[in-house]
Design a protein around this motif. Structure first.
Motif, PDB file in Angstrom:
ATOM      1  N   ILE A 218       0.941  -1.323  -0.088  1.00 28.49           N
ATOM      2  CA  ILE A 218       0.260   0.083  -0.116  1.00 28.49           C
ATOM      3  C   ILE A 218       0.972   1.123  -0.069  1.00 28.49           C
ATOM      4  CG2 ILE A 218      -1.692   1.310   1.215  1.00 28.49           C
ATOM      5  CD1 ILE A 218      -2.754  -1.646   0.363  1.00 28.49           C
ATOM      6  N   ASP A 219       0.739   1.972  -1.193  1.00 26.94           N
ATOM      7  CA  ASP A 219       1.919   2.824  -1.306  1.00 26.94           C
ATOM      8  C   ASP A 219       1.196   4.270  -1.404  1.00 26.94           C
ATOM      9  OD1 ASP A 219       4.425   4.157  -1.569  1.00 26.94           O
ATOM     10  OD2 ASP A 219       4.283   4.002  -3.852  1.00 26.94           O
ATOM     11  N   PHE A 220       1.852   5.342  -1.119  1.00 31.31           N
ATOM     12  CA  PHE A 220       1.623   7.013  -1.103  1.00 31.31           C
ATOM     13  C   PHE A 220       2.572   7.765  -1.550  1.00 31.31           C
ATOM     14  CE2 PHE A 220       0.245   5.021   2.723  1.00 31.31           C
ATOM     15  CZ  PHE A 220      -1.346   5.348   2.849  1.00 31.31           C
ATOM     16  N   ILE A 221       3.661   7.014  -1.804  1.00 32.95           N
ATOM     17  CA  ILE A 221       4.813   7.650  -2.411  1.00 32.95           C
ATOM     18  C   ILE A 221       4.955   7.937  -3.546  1.00 32.95           C
ATOM     19  CG2 ILE A 221       7.378   8.362  -1.970  1.00 32.95           C
ATOM     20  CD1 ILE A 221       5.370   8.553   0.628  1.00 32.95           C
ATOM     21  N   ALA A 222       4.914   6.686  -4.625  1.00 36.86           N
ATOM     22  CA  ALA A 222       4.901   6.598  -5.976  1.00 36.86           C
ATOM     23  C   ALA A 222       6.412   6.438  -6.533  1.00 36.86           C
ATOM     24  CB  ALA A 222       3.874   7.563  -6.335  1.00 36.86           C
TER      25      ALA A 222
END
Length: 332
Positions: A218-222
């Motif tokens: 699960i990523d928010f940084i990309a």
């Protein structure tokens, strides 16, 4: 504008830094046939609010231009065809906008009953982050008990929600977070906390899983995390992308890695989804999570509460990235 039809709200003096947020007068919303009018007692702060404040995330068509995607409060009035709620009910839920105000309107089917043991501040801490986390873990990643998930920004609002939800599903949770926030993540149910500042998270993940990798990231940084994310995913793994805080571009991508591991990459948002999607998600989440909230198994992590008239200070605090969990505005 008739004074009886107005309210106080946090308005924007153009786009820009936190200082553009000012207390002002706005037209008091009126509930449509299937809506409820909520007297707001607490409102959550989200990264999306900061993006909207800086002109990078316009509200969906028809949504209030006032910031605020989640509130807790009491029902003030109901639409003519509303049947689920009555005046005085304690509710919380998701908005498409309008939360930083004395009153907000909400679709009756997006409203949830505040757990009896929860304060309104805790209730307002749930909708955006817990629904986003549930959507990512259950709907997109389809995680099953015994699988492994890596949650980036584990101490954020969505991160702390995802740790708890994954724990209840029976998933092994690894997180990235700064070292000072590891204890909280581990207390919530993470099995392994990785300091993204000093450790290569993909190497730690592979070591921890014995070379297998995780089933979901699960990523928010990309951009900056893309190659490491792909590297630490197991065969048939899923990458769920929820934001691009580090940038949206990646150089020298080798698509053969996706084929070799049979990987799936899903991008997702929540605010722009149509109302029927949000209602279905809210109902499923409520069925799963609200009983766990009542028993204390699920509990939002609240970092700091600001008076709502200090919304600018609350935004500045979030931009410092020091918070663990949610930042909340409390109404007078």
């Amino acid at each position: 504008m008739n004074i009886e039809h107005t309210m106080q709200a946090i308005v924007m003096d153009g786009f820009g830094p936190p200082e553009v947020l000012k207390l002002g007068i706005w037209e008091k919303p009126q509930p449509k046939t299937k809506q409820i009018l909520v007297k707001v007692e607490a409102a959550g702060i989200n990264r999306a609010d900061i993006l909207q404040r800086t002109g990078k995330y316009p509200p969906p068509k028809g949504a209030s231009p006032i910031l605020g995607l989640e509130v807790g409060g009491r029902v003030e009035a109901v639409g003519t065809l509303t049947s689920r709620w009555k005046e005085g009910d304690r509710v919380f839920g998701l908005l498409s906008g309008g939360g930083y105000a004395e009153y907000a309107v909400m679709d009756e089917d997006l409203a949830m009953q505040v757990p009896t043991s929860f304060s309104m501040i805790e209730a307002a801490s749930i909708p955006e982050v817990f629904l986003t986390a549930y959507q990512a873990l259950v709907w997109h990643a389809k995680l099953q008990a015994g699988e492994y998930v890596l949650v980036h920004a584990g101490a954020s609002g969505v991160g702390t929600a995802a740790i708890q939800l994954a724990r209840e599903i029976g998933v092994h949770v690894l997180v990235t977070a700064s070292a000072s926030k590891h204890a909280t993540c581990l207390q919530l149910g993470a099995e392994k906390a990785i300091d993204y500042r000093s450790e290569a998270f993909d190497k730690v993940v592979m070591e921890y899983t014995g070379g297998r990798g995780v089933d979901t990231v699960i990523d928010f940084i990309a951009g900056p995390y893309y190659k490491q994310n792909i590297s630490c995913l197991a065969v048939d793994g899923r990458l769920v992308l929820l934001a691009t805080m580090g940038g949206g571009k990646v150089a020298d991508v080798d698509l053969r890695e996706l084929l070799a591991k049979r990987l799936t990459i899903v991008g997702s948002t929540l605010r722009a989804r149509d109302i029927n999607y949000q209602i279905k998600l809210t109902r499923e989440f409520s069925h799963f999570a609200l009983p766990l909230c009542e028993t204390g198994r699920l509990k939002p992590v609240v970092d700091r509460v600001f008076n709502w008239k200090e919304a600018g200070k609350a935004h500045a605090y979030m931009e410092e990235n020091k918070n663990i969990g949610k930042i909340i505005l409390k109404m007078d």
